[in-house]
Design a protein around this motif. Structure first.
Motif, short mmCIF file in Angstrom:
data_model
loop_
_atom_site.label_atom_id
_atom_site.label_comp_id
_atom_site.label_asym_id
_atom_site.label_seq_id
_atom_site.Cartn_x
_atom_site.Cartn_y
_atom_site.Cartn_z
N LEU A 147 0.83 -1.22 0.00
CA LEU A 147 0.00 0.00 0.00
C LEU A 147 0.86 1.26 0.00
CD1 LEU A 147 -2.82 -1.14 2.46
CD2 LEU A 147 -3.16 -0.46 0.07
N LYS A 148 2.03 1.18 0.62
CA LYS A 148 2.93 2.34 0.63
C LYS A 148 3.63 2.52 -0.71
CE LYS A 148 4.24 2.72 5.47
NZ LYS A 148 4.36 1.46 6.22
N ASP A 149 3.97 1.40 -1.36
CA ASP A 149 4.81 1.46 -2.56
C ASP A 149 4.02 1.57 -3.86
OD1 ASP A 149 7.02 1.29 -0.98
OD2 ASP A 149 7.42 -0.83 -1.38
N THR A 150 2.75 1.20 -3.85
CA THR A 150 1.99 1.20 -5.10
C THR A 150 1.69 2.63 -5.56
OG1 THR A 150 0.04 0.31 -6.22
CG2 THR A 150 -0.31 1.14 -3.99
N SER A 151 1.62 2.80 -6.88
CA SER A 151 1.14 4.10 -7.35
C SER A 151 -0.25 3.98 -7.95
CB SER A 151 2.14 4.71 -8.34
OG SER A 151 2.42 3.80 -9.35
N VAL A 152 -0.85 2.79 -7.80
CA VAL A 152 -2.23 2.61 -8.24
C VAL A 152 -3.14 3.41 -7.29
CG1 VAL A 152 -4.10 0.92 -8.47
CG2 VAL A 152 -1.79 0.32 -9.20
N GLU A 153 -3.99 4.24 -7.85
CA GLU A 153 -4.91 5.03 -7.02
C GLU A 153 -5.73 4.10 -6.13
OE1 GLU A 153 -5.55 8.32 -6.77
OE2 GLU A 153 -3.90 8.80 -8.13
N HIS A 154 -5.90 4.48 -4.88
CA HIS A 154 -6.68 3.62 -3.98
C HIS A 154 -8.13 3.49 -4.42
CE1 HIS A 154 -3.70 3.81 -0.34
NE2 HIS A 154 -3.22 3.19 -1.39
N SER A 155 -8.60 4.47 -5.16
CA SER A 155 -10.00 4.41 -5.61
C SER A 155 -10.14 3.72 -6.96
CB SER A 155 -10.55 5.83 -5.72
OG SER A 155 -9.74 6.56 -6.63
N SER A 156 -9.03 3.31 -7.55
CA SER A 156 -9.06 2.74 -8.91
C SER A 156 -9.80 1.41 -8.95
CB SER A 156 -7.61 2.54 -9.38
OG SER A 156 -7.49 1.43 -10.21
N CYS A 195 -0.68 -4.44 -8.50
CA CYS A 195 -0.15 -3.32 -7.69
C CYS A 195 0.81 -2.42 -8.47
CB CYS A 195 0.50 -3.83 -6.41
SG CYS A 195 2.13 -4.57 -6.65
N MET A 196 1.36 -2.92 -9.58
CA MET A 196 2.29 -2.09 -10.37
C MET A 196 1.67 -1.67 -11.70
SD MET A 196 4.97 -1.29 -8.72
CE MET A 196 4.79 -1.44 -6.94
N ARG A 197 0.36 -1.60 -11.73
CA ARG A 197 -0.30 -1.06 -12.91
C ARG A 197 0.05 0.41 -13.09
NH1 ARG A 197 -4.57 -2.55 -15.98
NH2 ARG A 197 -5.31 -4.68 -15.78
N GLU A 198 0.11 0.82 -14.32
CA GLU A 198 0.33 2.24 -14.61
C GLU A 198 -0.93 2.89 -15.15
OE1 GLU A 198 3.69 1.78 -17.15
OE2 GLU A 198 5.06 1.46 -15.46
N ASN A 199 -1.89 2.06 -15.56
CA ASN A 199 -3.18 2.60 -15.99
C ASN A 199 -4.25 1.53 -15.83
OD1 ASN A 199 -3.60 1.04 -18.54
ND2 ASN A 199 -1.71 2.08 -19.13
N ASP A 200 -5.52 1.93 -16.01
CA ASP A 200 -6.63 1.00 -15.82
C ASP A 200 -7.06 0.33 -17.13
OD1 ASP A 200 -7.04 0.96 -13.07
OD2 ASP A 200 -8.18 2.84 -13.12
#
Ligand code: FE2
Length: 170
Positions: free
Chosen positions: A11-20, A57-62
């Motif tokens: 949760l700290k390292d991901t850049s995936v939006e929490h609401s994604s 967790c390492m997605r860059e887009n949806d």
């Protein structure tokens, strides 16, 4: 292995939006779905739980985002010695499940089946009708055939927001 600590770190390292649609709410439902399947098929529950938290967790887009499964697995390699204490054969299986979860459809392995089915059982969230042909395990095929996930909704989902609150006050 301390799964809560793994979640905390991801949760700290991901850049995936929490609401994604591919964020932690999805990961938690994939974990729930995977454990439901695993209890019925004998799949390795630890691998299923790791797949849930790492696969997106390492997605860059949806959107299609090629290679995101492999990036999630590679990220797990980086924190493996510190946080992921499982036999290397199990880690290899978990890595494969992450790497190929969107490019491969079928598998003969009961644990990889539980991982991939768990992810696909959550497709209803984005308006897809569940398709039994994309499910590898019998329990997931049954749910898709009925197009009714109420058996899953009766199972508790990890409350990941608690972890975020805790790490914020640290
Ligand atoms: Fe997913």
């Amino acid at each position: 292995m301390n799964l809560a600590a793994v979640w905390d770190r991801v949760l700290k390292d991901t850049s995936v939006e929490h609401s994604s649609i591919h964020g932690p709410d999805h990961w938690a439902r994939v974990e729930r779905n995977g454990l439901y399947v695993a209890q019925k098929t004998g799949a390795n529950q630890t691998i299923v739980q790791l797949f849930a938290v790492f696969h997106d967790c390492m997605r860059e887009n949806d959107h299609i985002d090629p290679g995101h499964g492999r990036r999630g697995a590679e990220y797990a390699v980086q924190i493996k010695d510190e946080l992921i204490n499982i036999p290397s054969d199990d880690f290899d299986k978990f890595y494969y499940a992450c790497e190929w979860h969107t490019d491969e459809i079928t598998t003969d392995d009961v644990t990889i089946a539980a991982c991939w089915d768990a992810d696909r059982l959550d497709l209803g969230r984005v308006g897809f009708i569940l398709d039994p042909l994309y499910m590898n395990s019998e329990p997931a095929q049954e749910i898709a055939k009925r197009d009714d996930i109420s058996v899953l909704d009766r199972v508790t989902v990890r409350n990941w927001k608690k972890l975020v609150c805790r790490s914020n006050v640290r």
